[in-house]
Design a protein around this motif. Sequence first.
Motif, short mmCIF file in Angstrom:
data_model
loop_
_atom_site.label_atom_id
_atom_site.label_comp_id
_atom_site.label_asym_id
_atom_site.label_seq_id
_atom_site.Cartn_x
_atom_site.Cartn_y
_atom_site.Cartn_z
N ARG A 111 0.94 -1.22 -0.15
CA ARG A 111 0.07 0.11 0.10
C ARG A 111 1.05 1.16 0.15
N ASP A 112 0.75 2.22 -1.05
CA ASP A 112 1.56 3.10 -1.34
C ASP A 112 1.01 4.31 -0.12
N LYS A 113 1.90 4.71 0.59
CA LYS A 113 1.53 5.76 1.91
C LYS A 113 1.23 6.87 1.27
N VAL A 114 1.85 7.70 0.25
CA VAL A 114 1.57 9.07 -0.15
C VAL A 114 0.19 8.87 -0.91
N LYS A 136 -8.01 0.61 -1.49
CA LYS A 136 -7.44 -0.58 -2.58
C LYS A 136 -6.67 0.25 -3.65
N GLN A 137 -7.09 1.47 -3.76
CA GLN A 137 -6.56 2.23 -5.12
C GLN A 137 -5.06 2.71 -4.82
N ALA A 138 -4.73 2.71 -3.44
CA ALA A 138 -3.33 2.86 -3.21
C ALA A 138 -2.38 1.88 -3.25
N ASP A 143 7.79 -2.68 -6.65
CA ASP A 143 8.90 -1.94 -7.12
C ASP A 143 8.33 -0.98 -8.43
N ALA A 144 7.08 -0.70 -8.20
CA ALA A 144 6.53 0.29 -9.00
C ALA A 144 6.34 1.41 -8.46
#
Lengths: 450, 450
Positions: A111-114, A136-138, A143-144
């Motif tokens: 899950r991308d924090k930003v 979920k969209q985060a 490695d992307a």
Amino acid sequence: MTANLAMAEKQQHQTTEIPSLCAEIIAVGTELLMGEVVNSNASFLSGELGRIGVNVFYHTAVGDNPKRIQGIFKEALSRSNILLVTGGLGPTDDDLTVSTLAALLDTPMVRDKVSESQIRKFFITRDMPMSPTNLKQADRPIDAEPLYNHMGTAPGLFWDVTEKVEQKGWGTGPKYILAFPGVPREMKAMWEAVALPKLKPLLPNQSVLITRFLKFFGIGESLLGEKLQDLMAQASPTVSPYVGQADVKIRIAAKAPTPQEAIDLIEPIEAEILARVGKYCYTKDDSLLEDVVGQLLKEKQLTLSVAESCTGGLISSRLTDISGSSDYILLNAVTYSNEAKQKLLGVSATTLEQYGAVSEQVASEMALGILKQANTDIGMSITGIAGPTGGSETKPIGLAYIGITSRNEKPLVKKVSVNPQYQRPYIKYWFSQYALNYLRLYLQDLLHSD
Amino acid sequence: MTANLAMAEKQQHQTTEIPSLCAEIIAVGTELLMGEVVNSNASFLSGELGRIGVNVFYHTAVGDNPKRIQGIFKEALSRSNILLVTGGLGPTDDDLTVSTLAALLDTPMVRDKVSESQIRKFFITRDMPMSPTNLKQADRPIDAEPLYNHMGTAPGLFWDVTEKVEQKGWGTGPKYILAFPGVPREMKAMWEAVALPKLKPLLPNQSVLITRFLKFFGIGESLLGEKLQDLMAQASPTVSPYVGQADVKIRIAAKAPTPQEAIDLIEPIEAEILARVGKYCYTKDDSLLEDVVGQLLKEKQLTLSVAESCTGGLISSRLTDISGSSDYILLNAVTYSNEAKQKLLGVSATTLEQYGAVSEQVASEMALGILKQANTDIGMSITGIAGPTGGSETKPIGLAYIGITSRNEKPLVKKVSVNPQYQRPYIKYWFSQYALNYLRLYLQDLLHSD
């Protein structure tokens, strides 16, 4: 019609000995396969890639079905360097693009924090309740990189999968995946703001494709093709006609190491085309007739008023699509009934009686009437039969008279005919094209007579 | 957003145990990959196939390059039963569809005598010179049938390649290729006149898909989604929202052995949706707001006049797109300047001075003024700021006032706001949607009060 485009593509294909990357566009979403959504994203992105010299060899659309999505991605990764994927980034269970890609390339998701905080912020600033599924969209492959979406909640994705694809033995060379939301305005904003700047530095020093459009009205594609046949047979620059909504475009495209070199190739061809069929060309910069006419009115500091019958306000609406049109448009009228033509424009009952509402005489009186009523420099009018009913032997559907006059001048009237088989709104559009083009010629003659 | 479409597709996928054919749409033409042409043929054909119960799993577009075209065809023949191919049937050297298919399936070409005479006839009846290359369009694989093109010179193709594909070992089951010209109106005419009648008898007795569209204005997709969440979670009938140009569509789709059975599934769902959000629904038959308003005016035998400022004639043009609108539209005015508002509509200088042209008061006086000037039953007005310039702190871009009045009645005025980030023509369109919908509600209240 696409002989030269084909040639261009073959050339592009040959030039792949020099390192040149090729791309394909993949749309994910069952709604496309249901036929209710047209895949306009593919054409937008293809045009953008062409501008930076990247060849697009395939478009694909696939539904929200994991097996088929994986099959398409695998095939695409093997044959192309750059995959631009649109759609399937939403919050619902059927939005499968990212998870399917991750699974295909055996990559864990995080899950991308930003992105997470941006999604939360999106809902807070709009004072909208956020459903937990939105987070979920985060999620992204570990490695992307996310691509920020400043118009919606779905972040995009940039993923360099060169090594993974090589390890899988599917193909070699640079392999980049860029994923975008399917909503065109979000996709476009993301492309310009973050994706293009990200992609461009990764491209080898390859040739750029510069295209220029000349737009023509009053000459058919076939006749234009005849007059330009020899130019269209050339390999470079390529000259190709396109039939527009109610006009014809000529596309001149040249590939060269630098934009300036491409332009130097284009300009003599453009000059030759204009020498042959210039009088039918209304723009060299892909603008609309209402733009061109607006520009001419501004240059001459003239005001215009329009009295419409059969076009029902379409000409007025097109003229006022142009920002700043209030400088030259003061009053337009849609005089649908004979009473309105008489009362507002002073068309005489006798003329209506004697010649009928659709006649040269009425067009002439309408033009004079609106000029007087609106007190403008130029008055234009149109009266005709848009169908599907109201046609007769002598006055068929598709017939219209366009009147133009300016102060102390006898009105000019042009008779035009449009294919009566067309749909009513399309006949109206053709009428408006005839009227705006007639006005353009009128204004350009005024300019010349200076 | 497409959760249920996805579900529908998965179902369809499961039902392939019962013999059900799947199709894919292949567009041939480099112009698509150049981004200057949108592939609208794919969505049209997908919709048509859905209606006869054929599942579409892929769309592909490929350029005029023999190697890549063959690769796409081979892949498609292995995974699908029906290939609908558009484009590449023209007379020029880059029109490769038919010859490439013939080569791929090792089939000699012959010149079709009927097609040849039809092509010659096409040019004779139009008194146009025929180039010998045009006759190339009469060539077909020896065991394929031509599909007559009554709108152009390029015949289509119907080809049963079941055995050839099986012999090649690429796949089993029925394999049909139908080729169409790329020009949408020729393709559509050919589909309806000859291709569909040819294809339908070959289909197994499979279920039909019936869809119905409810269109909504004044409620966002997300809120609509919330209110219909449980219905959208159902597998059948499927209920799915689509964001339109300036409205939201709800699509109800049901699959059943017969149309009537499908309709019986759809109707209770439709009733439930209308019970929940009916007041936002302006049509149950996919018509446009201008249709709906026109119908109401006819039913009530009322006449309407419109005075537009910020929409510049767009409302008038939309109203007159409807055949028969001359029954209820007599005179509309585009009063862009303050002078026009005063002179033609009798808006008072004081009101303009005191409140400004974009104000409730001016909208009110404009509505009264146009009703008086046109002597209609109803008068409508709109004044606002379409941008991109002219906005202020108190009167931002996207603000508009809509006035409606009828004889001996105090005008009603509605204030609306549109996203100022939109392009000017799109803001104008949103304004026109607000105005037409406000008029619809006004007319429906009149109806109820009978």
